[in-house]
Design an enzyme around this catalytic site. Structure first.
Site, PDB file in Angstrom:
ATOM      1  N   ASN A 266      -7.527   6.568  21.883  1.00  0.00           N
ATOM      2  CA  ASN A 266      -7.611   5.997  23.241  1.00  0.00           C
ATOM      3  C   ASN A 266      -7.657   6.983  24.397  1.00  0.00           C
ATOM      4  O   ASN A 266      -8.101   6.613  25.480  1.00  0.00           O
ATOM      5  CB  ASN A 266      -6.414   5.063  23.470  1.00  0.00           C
ATOM      6  CG  ASN A 266      -6.445   3.876  22.528  1.00  0.00           C
ATOM      7  OD1 ASN A 266      -7.375   3.081  22.585  1.00  0.00           O
ATOM      8  ND2 ASN A 266      -5.466   3.785  21.653  1.00  0.00           N
TER       9      ASN A 266
ATOM     10  N   GLY B 156      -0.552   9.997  17.258  1.00  0.00           N
ATOM     11  CA  GLY B 156       0.096   8.754  17.687  1.00  0.00           C
ATOM     12  C   GLY B 156       1.440   9.115  18.275  1.00  0.00           C
ATOM     13  O   GLY B 156       1.566  10.109  18.988  1.00  0.00           O
ATOM     14  N   ASN B 157       2.472   8.303  17.966  1.00  0.00           N
ATOM     15  CA  ASN B 157       3.823   8.728  18.336  1.00  0.00           C
ATOM     16  C   ASN B 157       4.223   9.914  17.487  1.00  0.00           C
ATOM     17  O   ASN B 157       4.743  10.899  17.965  1.00  0.00           O
ATOM     18  CB  ASN B 157       4.807   7.579  18.132  1.00  0.00           C
ATOM     19  CG  ASN B 157       5.018   6.835  19.421  1.00  0.00           C
ATOM     20  OD1 ASN B 157       5.097   7.442  20.485  1.00  0.00           O
ATOM     21  ND2 ASN B 157       5.084   5.519  19.329  1.00  0.00           N
ATOM     22  N   GLY B 158       3.955   9.762  16.161  1.00  0.00           N
ATOM     23  CA  GLY B 158       4.031  10.927  15.280  1.00  0.00           C
ATOM     24  C   GLY B 158       2.636  11.544  15.241  1.00  0.00           C
ATOM     25  O   GLY B 158       1.645  10.819  15.313  1.00  0.00           O
TER      26      GLY B 158
ATOM     27  N   ASP C 108       5.450   8.009  26.217  1.00  0.00           N
ATOM     28  CA  ASP C 108       4.176   7.277  26.244  1.00  0.00           C
ATOM     29  C   ASP C 108       3.114   8.095  26.973  1.00  0.00           C
ATOM     30  O   ASP C 108       3.235   8.360  28.182  1.00  0.00           O
ATOM     31  CB  ASP C 108       4.386   5.920  26.933  1.00  0.00           C
ATOM     32  CG  ASP C 108       3.204   4.987  26.698  1.00  0.00           C
ATOM     33  OD1 ASP C 108       2.053   5.453  26.846  1.00  0.00           O
ATOM     34  OD2 ASP C 108       3.433   3.819  26.354  1.00  0.00           O
TER      35      ASP C 108
ATOM     36  N   ARG D 284       9.357  14.101  18.933  1.00  0.00           N
ATOM     37  CA  ARG D 284       9.705  15.160  17.977  1.00  0.00           C
ATOM     38  C   ARG D 284       9.184  16.504  18.450  1.00  0.00           C
ATOM     39  O   ARG D 284       8.101  16.581  19.042  1.00  0.00           O
ATOM     40  CB  ARG D 284       9.113  14.836  16.600  1.00  0.00           C
ATOM     41  CG  ARG D 284      10.001  13.898  15.798  1.00  0.00           C
ATOM     42  CD  ARG D 284       9.338  13.493  14.510  1.00  0.00           C
ATOM     43  NE  ARG D 284       8.860  12.121  14.607  1.00  0.00           N
ATOM     44  CZ  ARG D 284       8.035  11.570  13.716  1.00  0.00           C
ATOM     45  NH1 ARG D 284       7.588  12.269  12.705  1.00  0.00           N
ATOM     46  NH2 ARG D 284       7.657  10.312  13.866  1.00  0.00           N
TER      47      ARG D 284
ATOM     48  N   GLU E 188      -4.186   2.223   8.175  1.00  0.00           N
ATOM     49  CA  GLU E 188      -3.354   2.659   7.048  1.00  0.00           C
ATOM     50  C   GLU E 188      -3.079   1.519   6.073  1.00  0.00           C
ATOM     51  O   GLU E 188      -3.029   1.728   4.871  1.00  0.00           O
ATOM     52  CB  GLU E 188      -2.033   3.235   7.577  1.00  0.00           C
ATOM     53  CG  GLU E 188      -2.227   4.542   8.304  1.00  0.00           C
ATOM     54  CD  GLU E 188      -1.039   4.924   9.160  1.00  0.00           C
ATOM     55  OE1 GLU E 188      -0.978   4.440  10.304  1.00  0.00           O
ATOM     56  OE2 GLU E 188      -0.185   5.685   8.703  1.00  0.00           O
TER      57      GLU E 188
ATOM     58  N   ASN F 126       5.818  -2.468   5.098  1.00  0.00           N
ATOM     59  CA  ASN F 126       6.133  -1.180   5.724  1.00  0.00           C
ATOM     60  C   ASN F 126       7.475  -1.364   6.423  1.00  0.00           C
ATOM     61  O   ASN F 126       7.551  -1.934   7.505  1.00  0.00           O
ATOM     62  CB  ASN F 126       5.029  -0.825   6.727  1.00  0.00           C
ATOM     63  CG  ASN F 126       5.280   0.514   7.401  1.00  0.00           C
ATOM     64  OD1 ASN F 126       6.284   1.168   7.138  1.00  0.00           O
ATOM     65  ND2 ASN F 126       4.373   0.904   8.272  1.00  0.00           N
TER      66      ASN F 126
ATOM     67  N   ILE G 210      -3.152   7.987  20.556  1.00  0.00           N
ATOM     68  CA  ILE G 210      -3.689   8.950  21.531  1.00  0.00           C
ATOM     69  C   ILE G 210      -5.107   9.370  21.124  1.00  0.00           C
ATOM     70  O   ILE G 210      -6.029   9.384  21.951  1.00  0.00           O
ATOM     71  CB  ILE G 210      -2.759  10.187  21.629  1.00  0.00           C
ATOM     72  CG1 ILE G 210      -1.382   9.757  22.129  1.00  0.00           C
ATOM     73  CG2 ILE G 210      -3.377  11.251  22.525  1.00  0.00           C
ATOM     74  CD1 ILE G 210      -0.321  10.864  22.083  1.00  0.00           C
TER      75      ILE G 210
ATOM     76  N   ARG H 121       4.727   0.787   1.507  1.00  0.00           N
ATOM     77  CA  ARG H 121       4.560   2.135   2.043  1.00  0.00           C
ATOM     78  C   ARG H 121       5.890   2.857   1.862  1.00  0.00           C
ATOM     79  O   ARG H 121       6.929   2.418   2.378  1.00  0.00           O
ATOM     80  CB  ARG H 121       4.208   2.070   3.525  1.00  0.00           C
ATOM     81  CG  ARG H 121       4.135   3.441   4.119  1.00  0.00           C
ATOM     82  CD  ARG H 121       4.002   3.399   5.606  1.00  0.00           C
ATOM     83  NE  ARG H 121       3.956   4.764   6.115  1.00  0.00           N
ATOM     84  CZ  ARG H 121       4.382   5.121   7.299  1.00  0.00           C
ATOM     85  NH1 ARG H 121       4.883   4.225   8.123  1.00  0.00           N
ATOM     86  NH2 ARG H 121       4.300   6.366   7.692  1.00  0.00           N
TER      87      ARG H 121
ATOM     88  N   LYS I 162       6.990  -4.183   9.173  1.00  0.00           N
ATOM     89  CA  LYS I 162       5.630  -4.633   9.444  1.00  0.00           C
ATOM     90  C   LYS I 162       5.038  -5.063   8.125  1.00  0.00           C
ATOM     91  O   LYS I 162       5.119  -4.319   7.136  1.00  0.00           O
ATOM     92  CB  LYS I 162       4.784  -3.493  10.031  1.00  0.00           C
ATOM     93  CG  LYS I 162       5.089  -3.181  11.466  1.00  0.00           C
ATOM     94  CD  LYS I 162       4.117  -2.128  11.991  1.00  0.00           C
ATOM     95  CE  LYS I 162       4.723  -1.398  13.170  1.00  0.00           C
ATOM     96  NZ  LYS I 162       4.173  -0.067  13.370  1.00  0.00           N
TER      97      LYS I 162
ATOM     98  N   HIS J 204       1.633  11.088   6.836  1.00  0.00           N
ATOM     99  CA  HIS J 204       0.472  10.365   7.389  1.00  0.00           C
ATOM    100  C   HIS J 204      -0.699  10.393   6.410  1.00  0.00           C
ATOM    101  O   HIS J 204      -1.863  10.266   6.815  1.00  0.00           O
ATOM    102  CB  HIS J 204      -0.030  10.984   8.716  1.00  0.00           C
ATOM    103  CG  HIS J 204       0.871  10.768   9.889  1.00  0.00           C
ATOM    104  ND1 HIS J 204       1.043  11.722  10.850  1.00  0.00           N
ATOM    105  CD2 HIS J 204       1.612   9.712  10.263  1.00  0.00           C
ATOM    106  CE1 HIS J 204       1.872  11.272  11.783  1.00  0.00           C
ATOM    107  NE2 HIS J 204       2.232  10.044  11.431  1.00  0.00           N
TER     108      HIS J 204
HETATM  109  P1  ADP Z   1       2.644   5.151  16.018  1.00  0.00           P
HETATM  110  O1  ADP Z   1       2.702   6.558  15.561  1.00  0.00           O
HETATM  111  O2  ADP Z   1       3.958   4.601  16.456  1.00  0.00           O
HETATM  112  O3  ADP Z   1       1.846   4.232  15.146  1.00  0.00           O
HETATM  113  P2  ADP Z   1       0.419   4.874  17.838  1.00  0.00           P
HETATM  114  O4  ADP Z   1      -0.620   5.350  16.907  1.00  0.00           O
HETATM  115  O5  ADP Z   1       0.406   3.456  18.257  1.00  0.00           O
HETATM  116  O6  ADP Z   1       1.864   5.273  17.390  1.00  0.00           O
HETATM  117  O7  ADP Z   1       0.293   5.778  19.136  1.00  0.00           O
HETATM  118  C1  ADP Z   1       1.177   5.647  20.209  1.00  0.00           C
HETATM  119  C2  ADP Z   1       0.764   6.635  21.292  1.00  0.00           C
HETATM  120  O8  ADP Z   1      -0.589   6.359  21.688  1.00  0.00           O
HETATM  121  C3  ADP Z   1       1.615   6.545  22.531  1.00  0.00           C
HETATM  122  O9  ADP Z   1       1.894   7.834  23.005  1.00  0.00           O
HETATM  123  C4  ADP Z   1       0.702   5.841  23.517  1.00  0.00           C
HETATM  124  O10 ADP Z   1       0.996   6.207  24.799  1.00  0.00           O
HETATM  125  C5  ADP Z   1      -0.638   6.394  23.102  1.00  0.00           C
HETATM  126  N1  ADP Z   1      -1.716   5.578  23.669  1.00  0.00           N
HETATM  127  C6  ADP Z   1      -2.063   4.317  23.369  1.00  0.00           C
HETATM  128  N2  ADP Z   1      -3.091   3.897  24.169  1.00  0.00           N
HETATM  129  C7  ADP Z   1      -3.399   4.931  24.975  1.00  0.00           C
HETATM  130  C8  ADP Z   1      -4.347   5.153  26.021  1.00  0.00           C
HETATM  131  N3  ADP Z   1      -5.204   4.191  26.370  1.00  0.00           N
HETATM  132  N4  ADP Z   1      -4.366   6.345  26.646  1.00  0.00           N
HETATM  133  C9  ADP Z   1      -3.513   7.305  26.281  1.00  0.00           C
HETATM  134  N5  ADP Z   1      -2.595   7.179  25.320  1.00  0.00           N
HETATM  135  C10 ADP Z   1      -2.523   6.017  24.676  1.00  0.00           C
END
Ligand code: ADP
Length: 607
Positions: free
Chosen positions: A326, A202-204, A274, A233, A381, A7, A323, A83, A14, A172
């Site tokens: 978690n 996630g971030n996206g 974040d 974004r 993934e 990736n 997100i 990927r 990665k 995704h």
């Molecule tokens: P990517 O799209 O880069 O793979 P991830 O799936 O790792 O991203 O998601 C990153 C997001 O998840 C960030 O906004 C991070 O703050 C959020 N995140 C991770 N752990 C927690 C948590 N315990 N509580 C709230 N948000 C979280």
């Protein structure tokens, strides 16, 4: 199969080597700051080490060769899966990479200028390191290739859209696909019977409507900018705002950076992208952060409602990624007003939910009276990419007849209990090994017996060791006529109510068998890995074609036997071998596994 997943982003790589069947990881790597003065990498989540590499290509090659070198001695990479973010119109499934495929990925640079060039650089670097294995491209857009036209099309003139390939592609895809399958598995249902809304946060961030196993709507569009509020974004925005920005003097590159890097949660909160920081500040009373969370959750809820409408109902809502997996607060806010559609959150279960992709991939957070199941699923993934790439390669091998099975002809033989051995050769006698057989632990003995039937007898019939719990005499149909015994076709070990015979050992010692004479049911021994490859299960009944130049034959009713201690081999008896004029080193091709009618009948018999 062991699949190396690559990736490759614009400044990061990665990689991981996975078992495509179990998802187990054998090694992983992360390389960062590629193209910057001091790239660095870490193997298997160890310490960061700097890479002495000038330039992008060298850093990738060094990283990938270190990953391969980090594999345990007994693990060899069978294929590489890349990927690739944008497959455009050209790709709706994994594809083995050749020059044409590379050119098509390059044609899609214009659709994904940040991602596809980096993906192609990763492909070229990995080809240098592993030139002798197939490289497969797995596209983020492919899962959404099933979007109907009404979801794909933007309301712009058709000719302009066609000329510039403007339509909804969606992204995704590997994550949406993986979590939808995982949710169906958890619900003990077939995904083809379910309507699932998958929220990758996630971030996206993106949402998908997965109707009966197919993606029918998704929030990202021609690019990954559309839809939900993301880390940086913008997501959905009135296009008129873009015109205003241009009129205000922003140029295209500024606008690009603004929409991709300065908006979303970061833009709304003013404290970065974040979600953990934003939630913390919001709890301390920060208004901007509170509003960021509200806008984020509102947008997701809006999409869930509209996707329920698109599918005419929903059976499950799935939360995944950083997100989604978690943040119980984000899930609470998103789900709090979905009761009208039958989705009721269990607040305690939501607060306590904790998932990880290996040990605990799914947590249910809906209340007992919720008609719609609400699930948290840990996405993987890489595993989905490995599965898709391996399945594609296996399918190709199958369709080209490249998956072959060694065929061995078994001469008549006898398996004995220790009691029978002593009856034939004397008290305390132990069988002695003449030579090992292909199945591990099995051997041909120096000892032979005479098999006596009502009509005649067969001398010097080989005993196979080690001793077993039941006596079993395996003979061909021709032998049966010769001996005057009418033996049934049976799987090994299934001797109940079969005919008996007399065995004569040395010094005229005899043993009377009440039962045990069978004509062996032709069968294939295979390991669970082989079974995965051939797409069969233990006790399936299949068809195998053998070619011998002149007397080619298709064997139906071939029993599959799966055990980790087996070695791949099909066993037939001498009549069957002679009918196809098989010689040593013969091979067969599994041509049909669709034997369900036989299966029921045979399974009963075998059981
Ligand atoms: P990517 O799209 O880069 O793979 P991830 O799936 O790792 O991203 O998601 C990153 C997001 O998840 C960030 O906004 C991070 O703050 C959020 N995140 C991770 N752990 C927690 C948590 N315990 N509580 C709230 N948000 C979280």
């Amino acid at each position: 199969m062991k699949i190396l997943i690559v990736n490759c982003g614009s400044s990061s790589l990665k990689g991981a080597v996975l078992d495509h069947a179990s998802g187990a990881r054998h090694a992983s790597i992360k390389v960062e700051r590629i193209g910057e003065p001091e790239p660095r990498m870490r193997i298997n989540h160890g310490d960061w080490e700097s890479i002495q590499a000038d330039g992008h290509k060298l850093a990738l090659e060094i990283g990938l060769s270190r990953l391969v070198a980090a594999l345990p001695d007994d693990i060899k990479v069978d294929a590489v899966a890349h990927r690739v973010v944008h497959g455009g119109d050209a790709f709706d499934r994994p594809t083995v990479i050749d020059e044409d495929v590379e050119a098509a990925i390059e044609e899609n640079f214009v659709l994904a200028p940040l991602h596809n060039p980096a993906n192609l650089a990763g492909i070229k670097a990995a080809q240098q390191i592993l030139p002798d294995v197939p490289h497969v491209a797995v596209f983020d857009t492919a899962f959404h290739s099933t979007l109907p036209n009404r979801a794909k099309n933007y309301a712009i003139p058709k000719s302009y859209a066609a000329e510039h390939r403007i339509r909804r592609y969606g992204f995704h895809g590997n994550s949406h696909h993986y979590v939808a399958l995982k949710a169906a598995e958890y619900m003990e249902a077939d995904e083809r019977d379910l309507r699932i809304i998958t929220c990758h946060l996630g971030n996206g961030c993106s949402v998908a409507a997965v109707e009966f196993g197919r993606s029918v709507e998704t929030s990202m569009g021609m690019t990954p900018l559309e839809g939900l509020v993301m880390g940086t974004r913008v997501g959905d925005i009135d296009p008129g705002i873009l015109l205003t920005m241009l009129r205000n003097g922003m140029d295209v590159d500024e606008l690009d950076r603004f929409l991709n890097k300065e908006c979303g949660l970061a833009g709304l909160s003013g404290v970065g992208n974040d979600m953990r920081d934003i939630e913390e500040r919001a709890a301390d009373g920060d208004d901007a952060c509170r509003q960021a969370i509200q806008v984020f959750s509102h947008r997701v809820r809006k999409y869930i409602g509209s996707y329920a409408a698109v599918m005419g109902g929903v059976d499950a809502i799935v939360f995944t990624a950083g997100i989604g997996e978690n943040s119980s607060q984000a899930r609470h806010r998103i789900a709090q007003r979905l009761e009208y559609m039958g989705a009721v959150l269990d607040e305690d279960a939501n607060r306590d939910a904790s998932v990880d992709k290996f040990d605990n991939p799914v947590a249910e957070i809906s209340s007992r009276n919720s008609r719609v199941r609400i699930l948290v699923v840990a996405t993987d993934e890489q595993f989905q990419i490995a599965k898709d790439a391996a399945n594609h390669l296996i399918e190709e091998q199958r369709s080209h007849g490249e998956l072959t099975i060694p065929v061995a002809v078994s001469a008549r033989h006898v398996h004995l209990t220790q009691e029978a051995v002593e009856g034939l050769f004397g008290e305390g006698y132990q069988l002695t090994e003449r030579n090992p057989l292909s199945q591990p632990g099995q051997f041909a003995c120096n000892e032979t017996v005479t098999v006596v039937g009502p009509k005649r007898q067969l001398e010097r019939v080989r005993i196979l060791g080690p001793t077993r719990s039941k006596n079993q005499v395996e003979i061909s149909r021709t032998d049966e006529f010769y001996l005057g015994i009418d033996a049934p076709v049976r799987a090994s070990g299934d001797v109940a109510n079969s005919p008996g015979c007399t065995l004569i050992g040395t010094d005229g010692r005899t043993v009377e068998l009440k039962e045990g004479v069978i004509c062996a049911w032709r069968h294939i021994h295979m390991t669970p890995e082989d079974a995965e490859l051939f797409g069969v299960q233990d006790r399936d009944v299949v068809e195998v074609a053998v070619s011998s130049g002149g007397r080619d034959l298709v064997f139906g009713d071939v029993l599959v036997r799966v055990k980790s201690s087996y070695k791949l081999e099909m066993h037939i008896d001498t009549d069957e071998g002679n009918a196809a004029e098989l010689s040593k080193g013969a091979e067969g091709a599994l041509i049909s596994t669709d034997q369900s009618a036989h299966l029921t009948r045979r399974r009963t018999k075998y059981d």
